[in-house]
Design a protein around this motif. Structure first.
Motif, short mmCIF file in Angstrom:
data_model
loop_
_atom_site.label_atom_id
_atom_site.label_comp_id
_atom_site.label_asym_id
_atom_site.label_seq_id
_atom_site.Cartn_x
_atom_site.Cartn_y
_atom_site.Cartn_z
N PRO A 67 0.33 -0.96 0.45
CA PRO A 67 -0.36 0.23 0.24
C PRO A 67 0.93 2.07 -0.12
N LEU A 68 1.99 1.31 0.78
CA LEU A 68 2.77 2.69 0.99
C LEU A 68 3.51 2.39 -0.55
N THR A 69 4.19 1.32 -0.65
CA THR A 69 4.61 1.51 -2.48
C THR A 69 3.73 2.08 -3.34
N SER A 70 2.72 1.40 -3.43
CA SER A 70 1.50 2.40 -4.63
C SER A 70 1.32 3.36 -4.30
N GLY A 71 1.22 4.05 -3.10
CA GLY A 71 1.35 5.83 -2.63
C GLY A 71 2.03 6.02 -3.31
N ALA A 72 3.50 5.37 -3.21
CA ALA A 72 4.54 6.63 -3.94
C ALA A 72 4.70 6.21 -5.25
N VAL A 73 4.58 5.79 -5.59
CA VAL A 73 4.23 6.02 -7.07
C VAL A 73 3.46 6.13 -7.86
N SER A 74 2.14 6.17 -6.71
CA SER A 74 1.28 7.24 -7.15
C SER A 74 1.64 8.89 -7.64
N TRP A 75 1.82 8.78 -6.29
CA TRP A 75 2.78 10.60 -5.93
C TRP A 75 3.76 10.97 -7.09
N VAL A 76 4.88 9.59 -7.92
CA VAL A 76 5.72 10.66 -8.41
C VAL A 76 4.60 10.45 -10.34
N ASP A 77 4.03 9.55 -10.34
CA ASP A 77 3.41 9.82 -11.38
C ASP A 77 2.81 11.33 -11.81
N ILE A 78 2.03 10.86 -10.38
CA ILE A 78 0.96 13.13 -10.41
C ILE A 78 2.42 13.76 -10.57
N GLU A 79 3.03 14.34 -9.58
CA GLU A 79 4.00 14.81 -10.41
C GLU A 79 4.99 15.40 -11.16
N ASN A 80 5.21 14.56 -12.30
CA ASN A 80 5.38 14.52 -13.33
C ASN A 80 6.68 15.13 -13.69
N ILE A 81 7.77 14.15 -12.71
CA ILE A 81 8.95 14.50 -12.38
C ILE A 81 10.25 15.12 -13.80
N GLN A 82 10.04 15.79 -13.98
CA GLN A 82 11.42 16.50 -15.13
C GLN A 82 12.64 15.88 -15.08
N PRO A 83 13.50 16.34 -15.71
CA PRO A 83 15.17 15.38 -16.17
C PRO A 83 15.76 17.05 -15.58
N TYR A 84 14.94 18.33 -15.44
CA TYR A 84 15.64 19.46 -15.09
C TYR A 84 15.66 19.71 -13.44
N ASP A 85 14.43 18.92 -12.63
CA ASP A 85 13.75 19.19 -11.23
C ASP A 85 14.48 19.12 -10.78
N THR A 86 14.62 19.52 -9.63
CA THR A 86 15.44 19.39 -8.02
C THR A 86 13.99 19.12 -7.48
N VAL A 87 13.99 17.40 -6.89
CA VAL A 87 13.09 17.22 -6.27
C VAL A 87 13.50 16.97 -5.14
N VAL A 88 12.90 17.47 -3.60
CA VAL A 88 13.45 17.88 -2.06
C VAL A 88 12.05 16.71 -1.29
N ILE A 89 12.63 16.22 -0.42
CA ILE A 89 12.40 14.09 0.21
C ILE A 89 12.23 14.86 1.08
N LEU A 90 11.89 15.10 2.53
CA LEU A 90 11.32 16.07 3.82
C LEU A 90 11.33 14.81 4.09
N GLY A 91 12.04 14.09 5.23
CA GLY A 91 11.76 13.23 5.83
C GLY A 91 12.56 11.90 5.09
N GLN A 92 12.92 11.02 5.87
CA GLN A 92 13.90 9.25 5.67
C GLN A 92 13.35 8.48 5.59
N GLY A 93 12.17 8.34 6.76
CA GLY A 93 10.93 7.35 7.67
C GLY A 93 10.56 5.85 6.28
N LEU A 94 9.88 5.61 6.65
CA LEU A 94 9.52 4.63 5.89
C LEU A 94 8.68 4.66 4.81
N VAL A 95 8.16 6.25 4.86
CA VAL A 95 7.38 6.92 3.19
C VAL A 95 7.88 7.38 2.67
N GLY A 96 9.28 8.42 3.08
CA GLY A 96 10.17 9.50 2.33
C GLY A 96 10.81 8.16 1.94
#
Length: 218
Positions: free
Chosen positions: A129-158
Motif C-alpha cells: 500500500p505504501l509503495t503503490s502510494g509512492a508510485v502514484s505520487w511520482v506519477d502525479i508530480e510528473n518529474i522532469q529531467p531538470y527538476d530538483t526534488v526534495v523529500i523531507l524525512g527519510q522514514g518509511l514513507v519518505g
C-alpha cells in the motif's frame, strides 16, 4: 456442544500506551468477502505511535495496524477470483485473521485485498500500500529531467518516495533527515544528495546546491 473459535488481535483500550493482546471471536467472511490468515503485519511507527498508542482514549481495533500479508483461508459466497491458499496483501489491522471485501465496488475505491506476485515474499508484501502510494505520487508530480526534488524525512514513507523517484530516472533527488542512520541509508539507496538537517540548514543547503534556484518539487 459447538466450540467457540477465537483469535488474537492488538487492541488499545483507554489509557496512554495501554496496548493489549485480546482474544475475540473468529470473523467469518460474508458474501463477496475473504478471510486472510496473517503471516506478516506492517507496523507504521508514525501513525501508530503518534496517532494511536500515545492517546488517552480507546482506539478502534480496526485502526490498529496498516497492512498485512497472508493466506486466504476462507471465502464468502460469490467470490470466484480468490481461492483458499492464495497469497495476498490486505489493508487490515494487527490480527491473526482479517475479513475484507474481495473486490472494489467503484473505481474510486481502493482494493483492500491484492494478490501477491510469486516473486514477492511475505516480508516484502506488506509494503505494497505504501509503495503503490509512492508510485502514484511520482506519477502525479510528473518529474522532469531538470527538476530538483526534495523529500523531507527519510522514514518509511519518505524512503519509499525517494526510491521510487530515483527509479523513475528523472530529476535530481535530495533527501533530508535529522538522523544519521536514515541519512546513511538514503545514500546507500541512491539519493543524489543527502542533507543532514541536524548539521546544516536544509533550505540554505538546497539553495547552495541549486545555485539559488531552489527546489522545483518538495
Amino acid at each position: 456442544m459447538e466450540r467457540n473459535i477465537a483469535m488474537k488481535r492488538v487492541a488499545k483500550p483507554e489509557g496512554k500506551f495501554n496496548i493489549v493482546i485480546e482474544e475475540v471471536a473468529m470473523p467469518e467472511p460474508g458474501p463477496g468477502e475473504v478471510r486472510v490468515k496473517a503471516v506478516r503485519s506492517l507496523i507504521s511507527r508514525g501513525s501508530e505511535m503518534g496517532g494511536r498508542y500515545t492517546r488517552e482514549h480507546a482506539v478502534n481495533p480496526e485502526s490498529m495496524g496498516y497492512s498485512l500479508a497472508g493466506i486466504v483461508d476462507a471465502i464468502g459466497e460469490g467470490v470466484d477470483h480468490y481461492a483458499v491458499g492464495d497469497k495476498v496483501v490486505a489493508s487490515a489491522p494487527h490480527a491473526q485473521y482479517a475479513v475484507r471485501p474481495a473486490q472494489v465496488s467503484s473505481l474510486q475505491e481502493q482494493a483492500q485485498v491484492v494478490p501477491m506476485l510469486p516473486s514477492v515474499t511475505f516480508d516484502q508484501a506488506p509494503y505494497y500500500p505504501l509503495t503503490s502510494g509512492a508510485v502514484s505520487w511520482v506519477d502525479i508530480e510528473n518529474i522532469q529531467p531538470y527538476d530538483t526534488v526534495v523529500i523531507l524525512g527519510q522514514g518509511l514513507v519518505g524512503s519509499l518516495l525517494m526510491q521510487v523517484a530515483k527509479a523513475n530516472g528523472r530529476g535530481r533527488i535530495i533527501a533530508v533527515d535529522t538522523l544519521d542512520s536514515r541519512c546513511t541509508l538514503s545514500e546507500e539507496l541512491g539519493a543524489d544528495v543527502v542533507i543532514n538537517a541536524s548539521d546544516e540548514d536544509p533550505i540554505r543547503a538546497v539553495h547552495k546546491i541549486t545555485n539559488g534556484v531552489g527546489a522545483h518539487i518538495v
